[in-house]
Design an enzyme around this catalytic site. Structure first.
Site, PDB file in Angstrom:
ATOM      1  N   GLY A 137       0.924  -1.101  -0.128  1.00  7.95           N
ATOM      2  CA  GLY A 137      -0.028   0.100   0.207  1.00  7.95           C
ATOM      3  C   GLY A 137       0.700   1.181   0.109  1.00  7.95           C
ATOM      4  O   GLY A 137       1.978   1.141   0.082  1.00  7.95           O
ATOM      5  N   CYS A 167      -3.560   6.661   0.583  1.00  7.48           N
ATOM      6  CA  CYS A 167      -3.456   5.416  -0.459  1.00  7.48           C
ATOM      7  C   CYS A 167      -2.975   5.679  -1.874  1.00  7.48           C
ATOM      8  O   CYS A 167      -2.991   4.904  -2.724  1.00  7.48           O
ATOM      9  CB  CYS A 167      -4.405   4.458  -0.175  1.00  7.48           C
ATOM     10  SG  CYS A 167      -4.785   4.048   1.562  1.00  7.48           S
TER      11      CYS A 167
END
Length: 232
Positions: free
Chosen positions: A85, A181
């Site tokens: 991520g 993100c």
């Protein structure tokens, strides 16, 4: 519940710095990999809340020292991690859960693990009264185009680490300083915002544990005090 199901020890670590949470996670992950530790004591589920911190995963390469300093000036810490991520925020009002599982006991690999983790978070939201949380082509759990739960995991020698950050009553202003993100054009949300009432970490934790036992088909036990004393 069948005793043949894997036992997962719940560790309620409370609120602390990200560095302290990382130390606890690494300690438990090493314990899980030791062959001389009985199999039933190799799985842990750490529930915690972090002081404000921005973290980035292994794929994030474009955050410079200047970016780090800018975020630190907001009053948050900053850490580079080995999870999957991109950049995200952890802080007060967010339930951070790190399942440290020996996947051989669950007869699954990392793809199975991530998919099961997603189903478990969706079930948690459903139990709390939010039926429309779901997965999309982007990582994490979403309500419409707003992310309610970040997911970033790591696996080594069949043992998982890192995990999820579920926004319960988090101050969303922290997310305004980053592209959460790395996903442009989408936002973030929390259980409290979506349900129109205050959802505490304690309330969310109860639903989370119920969902975890159900979806991962495991037994839950608690041994937090002994584990924390051993770490200290």
């Amino acid at each position: 519940m069948s005793l043949s199901r894997p036992l997962v020890t719940v560790v309620r670590a409370g609120r602390h710095s990200y560095a302290a949470g990382l130390q606890l996670q690494q300690h438990l992950a090493k314990s899980s990999q030791k062959l001389d530790v009985p199999a039933e004591f190799r799985n842990y589920l750490v529930l915690q809340e972090h002081d404000p911190v921005y973290t980035i995963g292994v794929r994030t390469k474009d955050y410079t020292a200047a970016d780090e300093e800018r975020l630190r000036r907001l009053g948050a810490d900053f850490h580079r991690t080995d999870r999957g991520g991109l950049i995200t925020f952890h802080g007060p009002g967010q339930l951070v859960a790190y399942p440290i599982l020996h996947l051989r006991q669950f007869n699954g690999g990392m793809r199975w693990y991530v998919a099961t983790l997603e189903r478990m978070v969706i079930e948690t939201c459903r139990q709390l009264g939010l039926p429309n949380a779901t997965t999309t082509q982007d990582t994490g759990i979403w309500v419409g185009d707003r992310k309610i739960c970040a997911i970033g995991v790591h696996g080594s020698r069949y043992v998982t680490s890192h995990g999820i950050g579920l926004n319960c009553c988090t101050d969303m202003a922290w997310f305004e300083h980053i592209v959460p993100c790395g996903i442009e054009g989408k936002g973030v949300t929390s259980l409290s915002l979506e349900l129109g009432r205050q959802v505490s970490i304690q309330e969310a934790s109860t639903a989370f544990l119920s969902s975890f036992a159900k979806v991962f088909e495991c037994r839950l036990g608690e041994q937090a005090e002994a584990i924390m004393q051993d770490l200290n």
